[in-house]
Design an enzyme around this catalytic site. Sequence first.
Site, PDB file in Angstrom:
ATOM      1  N   CYS A  14       0.841  -1.179   0.000  1.00 41.49           N
ATOM      2  CA  CYS A  14       0.000   0.000   0.000  1.00 41.49           C
ATOM      3  C   CYS A  14       0.882   1.237   0.000  1.00 41.49           C
ATOM      4  O   CYS A  14       2.059   1.179   0.340  1.00 41.49           O
ATOM      5  CB  CYS A  14      -0.882   0.029   1.239  1.00 41.49           C
ATOM      6  SG  CYS A  14      -1.970  -1.389   1.340  1.00 41.49           S
ATOM      7  N   GLY A  40      -0.285   0.049  -5.015  1.00 38.95           N
ATOM      8  CA  GLY A  40      -1.622  -0.501  -4.790  1.00 38.95           C
ATOM      9  C   GLY A  40      -2.577  -0.025  -5.857  1.00 38.95           C
ATOM     10  O   GLY A  40      -2.678   1.181  -6.103  1.00 38.95           O
ATOM     11  N   ASN A 114       0.072   1.480   5.968  1.00 34.68           N
ATOM     12  CA  ASN A 114       0.838   0.604   5.087  1.00 34.68           C
ATOM     13  C   ASN A 114       1.613  -0.381   5.955  1.00 34.68           C
ATOM     14  O   ASN A 114       2.395   0.035   6.794  1.00 34.68           O
ATOM     15  CB  ASN A 114       1.797   1.443   4.232  1.00 34.68           C
ATOM     16  CG  ASN A 114       2.710   0.602   3.353  1.00 34.68           C
ATOM     17  OD1 ASN A 114       3.767   1.051   2.947  1.00 34.68           O
ATOM     18  ND2 ASN A 114       2.322  -0.624   3.056  1.00 34.68           N
ATOM     19  N   GLY A 115       1.389  -1.669   5.726  1.00 35.73           N
ATOM     20  CA  GLY A 115       2.069  -2.687   6.528  1.00 35.73           C
ATOM     21  C   GLY A 115       1.060  -3.674   7.073  1.00 35.73           C
ATOM     22  O   GLY A 115      -0.105  -3.638   6.706  1.00 35.73           O
ATOM     23  N   TYR A 257      12.319  -4.949  -5.506  1.00 33.80           N
ATOM     24  CA  TYR A 257      11.165  -5.041  -6.386  1.00 33.80           C
ATOM     25  C   TYR A 257      10.094  -3.965  -6.198  1.00 33.80           C
ATOM     26  O   TYR A 257       9.582  -3.429  -7.165  1.00 33.80           O
ATOM     27  CB  TYR A 257      10.556  -6.439  -6.193  1.00 33.80           C
ATOM     28  CG  TYR A 257       9.216  -6.632  -6.845  1.00 33.80           C
ATOM     29  CD1 TYR A 257       9.125  -6.936  -8.200  1.00 33.80           C
ATOM     30  CD2 TYR A 257       8.039  -6.511  -6.115  1.00 33.80           C
ATOM     31  CE1 TYR A 257       7.890  -7.099  -8.807  1.00 33.80           C
ATOM     32  CE2 TYR A 257       6.799  -6.680  -6.722  1.00 33.80           C
ATOM     33  CZ  TYR A 257       6.731  -6.982  -8.062  1.00 33.80           C
ATOM     34  OH  TYR A 257       5.525  -7.137  -8.657  1.00 33.80           O
ATOM     35  N   CYS A 397       5.692 -13.552   3.800  1.00 35.23           N
ATOM     36  CA  CYS A 397       5.950 -12.281   4.487  1.00 35.23           C
ATOM     37  C   CYS A 397       4.788 -11.985   5.426  1.00 35.23           C
ATOM     38  O   CYS A 397       3.633 -12.091   5.027  1.00 35.23           O
ATOM     39  CB  CYS A 397       6.066 -11.162   3.457  1.00 35.23           C
ATOM     40  SG  CYS A 397       6.144  -9.536   4.221  1.00 35.23           S
ATOM     41  N   CYS A 448      15.263  -6.452   7.093  1.00 30.58           N
ATOM     42  CA  CYS A 448      14.506  -7.692   7.237  1.00 30.58           C
ATOM     43  C   CYS A 448      14.790  -8.505   5.987  1.00 30.58           C
ATOM     44  O   CYS A 448      14.713  -7.987   4.870  1.00 30.58           O
ATOM     45  CB  CYS A 448      13.003  -7.424   7.328  1.00 30.58           C
ATOM     46  SG  CYS A 448      12.015  -8.941   7.231  1.00 30.58           S
TER      47      CYS A 448
END
Length: 478
Positions: A14, A40, A114-115, A257, A397, A448
């Site tokens: 997002c 998004g 977002n997340g 990406y 993820c 991460c």
Amino acid sequence: MDHHNRHSRPREECGVCGIFGRDDAAKLTYFGLYALQHRGQESAGIVASDGNRISQHKGMGLVPEVFSEENLQGLKGHLAIGHVRYSTTGSSNITNAQPFTATHQGSTISVAHNGNLVNIRTLRDELEKKGSIFQSTMDSEVVVHLLARHAALGLGKAILETVKTIEGAYSMLLMTEDKLIAVRDPGGFRPLCLGKLTNNNGSYVVASETCALDLIEAQYIRDIDPGEILIIDDTGLRSLYLDSGQRKSYCIFEQVYFARPDSEVFGVNVYQSRKRMGDILAKECRVDADFVMPFPDSGNYAAIGYSQASGLPIEMGVIRNHYVGRTFIQPTQSMRDFSVRVKLNPIRSFLEGKRVIIMDDSIIRGTTGRSRVKSLRAVGVKEVHMLISCPPTKYPCYYGIDFPSGGELIANKKTVEEIRDYLDLDTLYYLSLDGLIQATGGSRDSYCTACFTGEYPVPPDKEFHKLALGSHVRCCGS
Ligand code: SF4
């Protein structure tokens, strides 16, 4: 969405954008979202405030499909936040479009997130036991309920108490009638940056990526720090910090990406970082071939880097149809691999008899890769070598990227040699994790890398884990 190809690529997550201090705040937010469209494509929304009254418009579709000159004019005020969202099909409806707005004891708060929160099930169950009623399945709504519970503490402290209880990835924008608040989780999984609008003092923008700042001619000031709560209002800017002791966990897939190549993400320009991935690939894996070739657009920048470092020419032997929409009528069954060919067509007379290195940024299920290789073999390519600009994607993820569940990721089940065989390749090589980290200019303990290593910086709660194993991990709390 092209259902045939669903989840053959990781989906974007997002994007958020917010403006403080400009009378045309909603319009600028619209342009910011326009620049963040890649994050998004299923729904978009903007909420604006003139200091007293809040107005909103949300809809399904791309930013220019959702907003018109007319409905933007209805979003009045000097303050606005907006959101673009990708979601899985099941939750793809207007109820889950963001920003999410709620009124509590006379004051209104809107949230654009977002997340993914990894303890969302536990939090929701607890809130429901205490009497909360939910309208949607979004993380943002849980955040609003938590804020309401702490409302008596005043806004800053209520946010601080709320973020102490939520776990996972969140780059969030909150808006009250007169304040814009940017919040980033202590790991900083998702990017979030602050900019200043030129020719107007005291006007700010907060956005997922710097490409949104560029479009509205804002000047980049800095990233919102991991664990920071930045409050912007008429009195200026002030920050509170959540000290959780968690290490930084920037999502390395943003570099590989997701993010736009013209953005600076986690302090690094994405275009240059992707080129360096190709450069390092050339050092790690030299293949004797006629040229290197991206499948547009996913491998473009790594292919440039590989070509420059190896001295092999770069060619564009596959042509992309830019006008393919998100859905199209499926052809008859006899037209195999249609959804690949309709988008990308290899040039037969140029590719015939050649030894080609294909550059790509990921292999998710392997189905798209397989069709692509087949399309090259079909036009007579002699050797097909494939280099991937990150390590094998083996694990799901939990932090807001919509990968398929672990079992559907080809690298979770097969070795590199088995994948090479499945894709019918002469060579398959994945960039090493050290090489990838080196390309981003960061260090191993600032990123991460869980989808490659399975080492999750913030462990998900049991319910969330089950959900991820059983089906798709959904994005943005959907
Ligand atoms: Fe990014 Fe992978 Fe970590 Fe998800 S698991 S946040 S995609 S690096």
